[in-house]
Design a protein around this motif. Structure first.
Motif, PDB file in Angstrom:
ATOM      1  N   THR A 346      86.588  23.110  26.756  1.00 32.71           N
ATOM      2  CA  THR A 346      88.046  23.101  26.884  1.00 32.71           C
ATOM      3  C   THR A 346      88.756  23.222  25.537  1.00 32.71           C
ATOM      4  OG1 THR A 346      87.940  20.671  26.934  1.00 32.71           O
ATOM      5  CG2 THR A 346      88.046  21.814  29.042  1.00 32.71           C
ATOM      6  N   ARG A 347      88.010  23.574  24.489  1.00 31.55           N
ATOM      7  CA  ARG A 347      88.572  23.882  23.174  1.00 31.55           C
ATOM      8  C   ARG A 347      89.327  22.710  22.552  1.00 31.55           C
ATOM      9  NH1 ARG A 347      90.945  30.037  23.828  1.00 31.55           N
ATOM     10  NH2 ARG A 347      89.085  30.949  24.732  1.00 31.55           N
ATOM     11  N   LEU A 348      88.674  21.570  22.518  1.00 29.14           N
ATOM     12  CA  LEU A 348      89.283  20.386  21.922  1.00 29.14           C
ATOM     13  C   LEU A 348      88.737  20.120  20.520  1.00 29.14           C
ATOM     14  CD1 LEU A 348      89.339  17.944  24.982  1.00 29.14           C
ATOM     15  CD2 LEU A 348      91.139  19.467  24.164  1.00 29.14           C
ATOM     16  N   GLY A 349      88.296  21.157  19.859  1.00 26.90           N
ATOM     17  CA  GLY A 349      87.767  20.980  18.517  1.00 26.90           C
ATOM     18  C   GLY A 349      88.781  20.505  17.506  1.00 26.90           C
ATOM     19  N   PHE A 350      90.063  20.672  17.814  1.00 28.63           N
ATOM     20  CA  PHE A 350      91.101  20.218  16.882  1.00 28.63           C
ATOM     21  C   PHE A 350      91.175  18.703  16.798  1.00 28.63           C
ATOM     22  CE2 PHE A 350      93.007  20.481  21.066  1.00 28.63           C
ATOM     23  CZ  PHE A 350      93.745  19.308  21.152  1.00 28.63           C
ATOM     24  N   LEU A 351      90.505  17.987  17.700  1.00 30.76           N
ATOM     25  CA  LEU A 351      90.605  16.523  17.710  1.00 30.76           C
ATOM     26  C   LEU A 351      89.988  15.879  16.475  1.00 30.76           C
ATOM     27  CD1 LEU A 351      89.863  15.659  21.453  1.00 30.76           C
ATOM     28  CD2 LEU A 351      92.053  15.628  20.264  1.00 30.76           C
ATOM     29  N   ASP A 352      89.208  16.642  15.696  1.00 28.83           N
ATOM     30  CA  ASP A 352      88.654  16.031  14.497  1.00 28.83           C
ATOM     31  C   ASP A 352      89.725  15.726  13.461  1.00 28.83           C
ATOM     32  OD1 ASP A 352      89.238  18.633  13.877  1.00 28.83           O
ATOM     33  OD2 ASP A 352      87.533  18.907  12.558  1.00 28.83           O
ATOM     34  N   SER A 353      90.953  16.212  13.702  1.00 21.21           N
ATOM     35  CA  SER A 353      92.055  15.932  12.785  1.00 21.21           C
ATOM     36  C   SER A 353      93.019  14.884  13.318  1.00 21.21           C
ATOM     37  CB  SER A 353      92.829  17.228  12.497  1.00 21.21           C
ATOM     38  OG  SER A 353      91.987  18.219  11.978  1.00 21.21           O
ATOM     39  N   VAL A 354      92.731  14.319  14.480  1.00 20.25           N
ATOM     40  CA  VAL A 354      93.674  13.388  15.107  1.00 20.25           C
ATOM     41  C   VAL A 354      93.602  12.016  14.462  1.00 20.25           C
ATOM     42  CG1 VAL A 354      94.221  12.169  17.234  1.00 20.25           C
ATOM     43  CG2 VAL A 354      93.740  14.610  17.303  1.00 20.25           C
ATOM     44  N   LEU A 355      92.387  11.489  14.286  1.00 21.13           N
ATOM     45  CA  LEU A 355      92.253  10.139  13.745  1.00 21.13           C
ATOM     46  C   LEU A 355      92.373  10.173  12.227  1.00 21.13           C
ATOM     47  CD1 LEU A 355      89.431   8.631  15.943  1.00 21.13           C
ATOM     48  CD2 LEU A 355      91.895   8.621  16.292  1.00 21.13           C
ATOM     49  N   SER A 356      93.040   9.190  11.690  1.00 26.25           N
ATOM     50  CA  SER A 356      93.388   9.176  10.279  1.00 26.25           C
ATOM     51  C   SER A 356      92.213   8.727   9.412  1.00 26.25           C
ATOM     52  CB  SER A 356      94.580   8.244  10.048  1.00 26.25           C
ATOM     53  OG  SER A 356      94.238   6.926  10.441  1.00 26.25           O
ATOM     54  N   ARG A 357      92.339   8.990   8.127  1.00 24.68           N
ATOM     55  CA  ARG A 357      91.318   8.574   7.152  1.00 24.68           C
ATOM     56  C   ARG A 357      91.213   7.053   7.100  1.00 24.68           C
ATOM     57  NH1 ARG A 357      89.066  10.649   2.336  1.00 24.68           N
ATOM     58  NH2 ARG A 357      87.708   9.032   1.482  1.00 24.68           N
ATOM     59  N   GLN A 358      92.343   6.365   7.200  1.00 26.47           N
ATOM     60  CA  GLN A 358      92.300   4.903   7.124  1.00 26.47           C
ATOM     61  C   GLN A 358      91.603   4.296   8.334  1.00 26.47           C
ATOM     62  OE1 GLN A 358      95.008   6.728   6.868  1.00 26.47           O
ATOM     63  NE2 GLN A 358      96.621   6.114   8.289  1.00 26.47           N
ATOM     64  N   PHE A 359      91.768   4.945   9.508  1.00 29.25           N
ATOM     65  CA  PHE A 359      91.040   4.455  10.686  1.00 29.25           C
ATOM     66  C   PHE A 359      89.539   4.619  10.482  1.00 29.25           C
ATOM     67  CE2 PHE A 359      88.766   5.980  14.441  1.00 29.25           C
ATOM     68  CZ  PHE A 359      88.722   4.807  15.186  1.00 29.25           C
ATOM     69  N   LEU A 360      89.131   5.800  10.082  1.00 37.09           N
ATOM     70  CA  LEU A 360      87.710   6.046   9.905  1.00 37.09           C
ATOM     71  C   LEU A 360      87.120   5.131   8.834  1.00 37.09           C
ATOM     72  CD1 LEU A 360      87.646   9.949  10.063  1.00 37.09           C
ATOM     73  CD2 LEU A 360      86.936   8.344  11.823  1.00 37.09           C
ATOM     74  N   ARG A 361      87.858   4.930   7.729  1.00 37.76           N
ATOM     75  CA  ARG A 361      87.334   4.070   6.674  1.00 37.76           C
ATOM     76  C   ARG A 361      87.237   2.623   7.147  1.00 37.76           C
ATOM     77  NH1 ARG A 361      83.833   4.494   4.337  1.00 37.76           N
ATOM     78  NH2 ARG A 361      84.518   6.520   3.563  1.00 37.76           N
ATOM     79  N   GLY A 362      88.267   2.133   7.826  1.00 37.50           N
ATOM     80  CA  GLY A 362      88.209   0.764   8.329  1.00 37.50           C
ATOM     81  C   GLY A 362      87.103   0.568   9.339  1.00 37.50           C
ATOM     82  N   PHE A 363      86.946   1.549  10.241  1.00 35.83           N
ATOM     83  CA  PHE A 363      85.920   1.421  11.271  1.00 35.83           C
ATOM     84  C   PHE A 363      84.516   1.533  10.688  1.00 35.83           C
ATOM     85  CE2 PHE A 363      83.124   3.509  14.355  1.00 35.83           C
ATOM     86  CZ  PHE A 363      83.056   2.499  15.295  1.00 35.83           C
ATOM     87  N   ILE A 364      84.292   2.516   9.819  1.00 31.25           N
ATOM     88  CA  ILE A 364      82.965   2.696   9.236  1.00 31.25           C
ATOM     89  C   ILE A 364      82.580   1.484   8.388  1.00 31.25           C
ATOM     90  CG2 ILE A 364      81.622   4.089   7.642  1.00 31.25           C
ATOM     91  CD1 ILE A 364      82.049   5.360  10.353  1.00 31.25           C
ATOM     92  N   SER A 365      83.544   0.928   7.660  1.00 29.53           N
ATOM     93  CA  SER A 365      83.248  -0.276   6.872  1.00 29.53           C
ATOM     94  C   SER A 365      82.901  -1.450   7.776  1.00 29.53           C
ATOM     95  CB  SER A 365      84.453  -0.620   5.992  1.00 29.53           C
ATOM     96  OG  SER A 365      84.760   0.435   5.106  1.00 29.53           O
ATOM     97  N   ALA A 366      83.613  -1.564   8.875  1.00 31.85           N
ATOM     98  CA  ALA A 366      83.302  -2.639   9.825  1.00 31.85           C
ATOM     99  C   ALA A 366      81.914  -2.450  10.427  1.00 31.85           C
ATOM    100  CB  ALA A 366      84.362  -2.677  10.925  1.00 31.85           C
ATOM    101  N   ILE A 367      81.558  -1.203  10.743  1.00 36.03           N
ATOM    102  CA  ILE A 367      80.220  -0.915  11.261  1.00 36.03           C
ATOM    103  C   ILE A 367      79.158  -1.349  10.246  1.00 36.03           C
ATOM    104  CG2 ILE A 367      78.619   0.979  11.710  1.00 36.03           C
ATOM    105  CD1 ILE A 367      80.182   0.588  14.101  1.00 36.03           C
ATOM    106  N   GLY A 368      79.375  -1.005   8.977  1.00 37.54           N
ATOM    107  CA  GLY A 368      78.418  -1.388   7.950  1.00 37.54           C
ATOM    108  C   GLY A 368      78.271  -2.889   7.822  1.00 37.54           C
ATOM    109  N   PHE A 369      79.392  -3.604   7.899  1.00 36.23           N
ATOM    110  CA  PHE A 369      79.341  -5.066   7.801  1.00 36.23           C
ATOM    111  C   PHE A 369      78.600  -5.666   8.991  1.00 36.23           C
ATOM    112  CE2 PHE A 369      80.998  -9.351   8.340  1.00 36.23           C
ATOM    113  CZ  PHE A 369      80.895  -9.860   7.053  1.00 36.23           C
ATOM    114  N   VAL A 370      78.891  -5.164  10.180  1.00 37.24           N
ATOM    115  CA  VAL A 370      78.216  -5.670  11.390  1.00 37.24           C
ATOM    116  C   VAL A 370      76.710  -5.452  11.297  1.00 37.24           C
ATOM    117  CG1 VAL A 370      77.941  -5.267  13.870  1.00 37.24           C
ATOM    118  CG2 VAL A 370      80.223  -5.446  12.886  1.00 37.24           C
TER     119      VAL A 370
END
Length: 782
Positions: A346-370
């Motif tokens: 359904t051509r939703l490849g543009f979604l890689d630009s939807v979530l912000s850098r701060q979300f990804l950084r906060g989430f990835i850091s939380a994953i690492g801590f867990v």
């Protein structure tokens, strides 16, 4: 029929006035191209109604043609011309007894199949731009709008179905044997494109026909199956680098996949190896990034392990039920693959630009801590104590930290020494390689983690550490006994697991695609590269979604961990000589050999070493956070810092799913708020310039007021999303002269300044129904 280039005789308007006035543009200049000198361009086919006002010549009348006065051969095409450049005077020979009706119809630019690749079509934009603009194309219905040119043209054809041998082409029933089906050209060999005049087609197909691309369906096939493209470019000189890269990755990541499965996914270790058997191989066939290697990741494995834990807590499985836990993993992986596969279609490849850098950084850091906190329990030898203390391993990270502090005195000495010693050795080697690699690139080939794994297994067997309380991996085998068990994940008996896995599968797909997108963009394809690698492979987010989706759906059938492109793994592949997807295929073959012949040698591998390897990965997820935090503080981006903190704290104090849901929700709200905010401006005249106006709010000192006029610029498309607040924003301009003022402020702009309202809508490049309605209401109110 076409106006000849040389006109010795002309009919004036009084002699040849049409019965219905024409609305054609009279300002067109006569053509000077070779086609205008007697070489007829491709002509449009008739409309569906052969006697409609758009095509007044019926089939009998079209058989008669005009003859030019210079004796050239008349144009015997039975079709009407697409576009006449001069409508004032021209030669016209009408059938006897018929009045001229050439003024009844207006030229309508429609895509047509050209007679040759070098011809220039009248009415079309300059060929030097490549293709035609959207307004020069006929608007087609059918499947192309949703499925796109590739599927629409390949499966459903590109317009008319039947073509007649004399060049006429129309829709309708077969009246005699002169019609031939266009399905005979199913594989794209269309040497008779010149006989398909008048058929509407897409821009892609028009360009292919114009520039001599014969086999159009093979063109699409090569694009959507990149294996057919890169295998034709493969050379034996690539093989050495691909083989060395595959061996290096195998030494690093095969032990890592065992760790992910056993420690994070809570499934049999061999299921982690399946992720390196099927996923890299399928991605090599369908993926568009030659150097990216897919495999299991820490975040996806941890989310899958959360589903397994939830199933255990709800009584649908048990900790020691390896077969059921493996089936749950297959359901999660298969669903994640299905989600991302549908997103690609359904051509939703543009979604890689939807979530912000701060979300990804906060989430990835939380994953690492867990992950760091989770691995401290097996690294200190407290697994059994945790199970007898209310199953702490299924609680939040803060509960685990409290448990570790309270029970640190019960830690197993040998286990802690092996785990932390392995961690230190790997971290030291990692830092040394980072510093030495710029001067000694061959350092990247040193298999430090594989060496730690082998030495720890040898020492355990040699000194009998497993008899002193050190837990080992033991027999590594499939729960069903088969080396590659197949079980379709979407069967009725798995429906209860599907409901449990729905949200986690969606998050795994989302995060996996984001990480794959980052890796693919950093590595790039072969397009435009001046290297000795593959050429002409262009990256496509939608094709990446399809490739990753298919790979994970197949992996789910074999109960593998979710596998996506990893930035670190792909960089190792590129740094050690991998240039083509063949390195991924070789990695799959090496993993198959490992499963069939080398699994007994993993028997004495300490679990504490596997945990230390995962801790190194977790540390790498956290180490970039301080840099981003410092940057956001430096630019005073406090909303971004707050979002990062909320995601991190929600994950640490409550659960991983809550942190993800909170981060996605806040990011989407930010995107929606930005998209729905009207950006109307008030314009002022630039002094000394008669026709230049600029935004009066950005620099009011540079512009001057136009007395009695409110000039409003709408610099964006008007859609249902941004027209809801348009009236109130316009009202603020009338009252205050700016949209930044609070509506509680009394009126400060005199009413006589709004005597004339002028709208500059050059920026409104598109308008939907809601935008049209709101704009109409605004104009009516004035």
């Amino acid at each position: 029929m076409r106006p000849p280039a040389s006109r010795s005789t002309s009919f004036s308007h009084s002699q040849h006035q049409p019965s219905t006035p024409s609305r054609l543009n009279q300002s067109h200049a006569p053509g000077s191209s070779p086609q205008d000198q007697g070489q007829s361009p491709p002509l449009d086919g008739p409309s569906e109604d052969p006697v409609s006002p758009l095509n007044p010549f019926n089939s009998d009348q079209r058989a008669n043609t005009a003859e030019s006065s210079n004796g050239t051969t008349p144009n015997t095409s039975p079709l009407r011309p697409r576009h006449w450049r001069n409508y004032s005077t021209f030669n016209c020979t009408q059938p006897e007894g018929n009045s001229c009706e050439h003024g009844h119809w207006s030229p309508k630019i429609r895509p047509t199949t050209p007679t040759s690749a070098s011809s220039t079509l009248e009415g079309e934009p300059n060929r030097s731009f490549g293709g035609r603009y959207a307004r020069a194309q006929s608007i087609q219905g059918g499947p192309n709008g949703f499925l796109g040119d590739a599927i629409g043209n390949t499966v459903f054809g590109d317009g008319r179905i039947f073509t007649r041998s004399n060049g006429d082409s129309r829709d309708g029933n077969r009246k005699d044997g002169s019609w031939s089906s266009s399905w005979s050209r199913w594989w794209g060999v269309e040497g008779d494109d010149k006989n398909r005049i008048g058929q509407p087609m897409s821009t892609t197909r028009w360009l292919a026909s114009t520039h001599g691309v014969k086999n159009k369906r093979r063109m699409y096939l090569v694009y959507y199956f990149p294996f057919l493209q890169w295998i034709t470019q493969y050379r034996w000189s690539f093989f050495k680098g691909d083989l060395v890269a595959a061996l290096t990755m195998a030494s690093f990541y095969i032990p890592m996949s065992l760790s992910y499965a056993a420690n994070l996914g809570h499934i049999p270790p061999i299921n982690g190896l399946y992720s390196f058997v099927f996923n890299p191989f399928i991605y090599a066939l369908l993926g568009s990034c030659p150097q990216m290697v897919v495999g299991p990741e820490a975040a996806g494995s941890l989310l899958l392990g959360g589903v397994v834990k939830t199933s255990i807590n709800s009584g649908n499985s048990w900790d020691d039920d390896d077969a059921m836990n493996a089936r749950i993993a297959g359901v999660v992986t298969g669903m994640a693959g299905a989600v991302i596969f549908v997103a690609g279609l359904t051509r939703l490849g543009f979604l890689d630009s939807v979530l912000s850098r701060q979300f990804l950084r906060g989430f990835i850091s939380a994953i690492g801590f867990v992950i760091l906190v989770d691995q401290l329990i097996p690294e200190m030898g407290l697994v059994h104590l945790a199970k007898h203390s209310g199953d702490v391993s299924h609680r939040s990270s803060m509960d685990k930290i409290v448990f570790l502090i309270e029970n640190a005195k019960h830690a197993h000495g040998l286990t802690s020494a092996v785990a932390f010693g392995s961690f230190v050795v790997i971290m030291v080697c990692r830092e040394l390689k980072r510093r030495l690699q710029p001067r000694f690139p061959s350092v990247a080939y040193v298999p430090d983690r594989f060496t730690v794994v082998v030495l720890s297994a040898v020492f355990t067997w040699l000194f009998g550490w497993h008899k002193k309380g050190l837990e080992i991996l033991g027999d590594v085998r499939s729960s069903s006994g088969s080396p590659f068990p197949f079980r379709f994940p979407f069967i009725p008996s798995h429906m209860q697991h599907v409901r449990e896995a729905m949200s986690s599968s969606f998050l795994i797909a989302l995060l996996g695609f984001f990480e794959s997108s980052v890796a693919a963009k950093s590595l790039g394809g072969g397009e435009g590269k001046k290297t000795d690698g593959l050429q002409g492979m262009s990256l496509s987010a939608n094709r990446e979604l399809v490739a990753l989706g298919v790979a994970n759906m197949v992996g789910g059938c074999f109960m593998a961990l979710p596998a996506f492109g990893g930035y670190g793994r792909s960089k190792v592949n590129a740094a050690t000589g991998g240039k083509t997807p063949m390195s991924s295929i070789l990695l799959s073959l090496i993993t198959i050999i490992c499963i069939l012949f080398l699994l007994p040698y993993f028997y004495y591998l300490p679990k504490a070493v596997l945990s230390s390897m995962i801790s190194v990965v977790a540390y790498s997820l956290i180490e970039e956070a301080p840099h981003d935090i410092a940057f956001f503080i430096h630019i005073r981006a406090y909303p971004e810092l707050i979002l990062m903190s909320l995601i991190f704290l929600a994950t640490i104090f409550y659960s991983l799913p809550l942190g993800i849901a909170l981060g996605i929700g806040l990011s989407l709200l930010s995107v929606i708020r930005h998209a729905t905010k009207p950006r109307i401006q008030i314009l002022g005249k630039v002094p000394g310039q008669e026709t230049q106006f600029e935004n009066a709010e950005s620099d009011p000192e540079r512009v001057e007021f136009v007395e009695g006029c409110l000039i409003v610029k709408i610099p964006e498309p008007l859609t249902f999303a941004n027209t809801g607040d348009l009236k109130s924003r316009l009202r603020r301009l009338e009252l205050y002269g700016t949209t930044a003022a609070h509506p509680a402020l009394p009126r400060v702009r005199a009413p006589e300044h709004n005597s004339n309202i002028i709208f500059d809508i050059h920026g409104v490049t598109s308008l939907d129904g809601s935008g049209t309605m709101v704009l109409t209401e605004i104009v009516d109110n004035y």
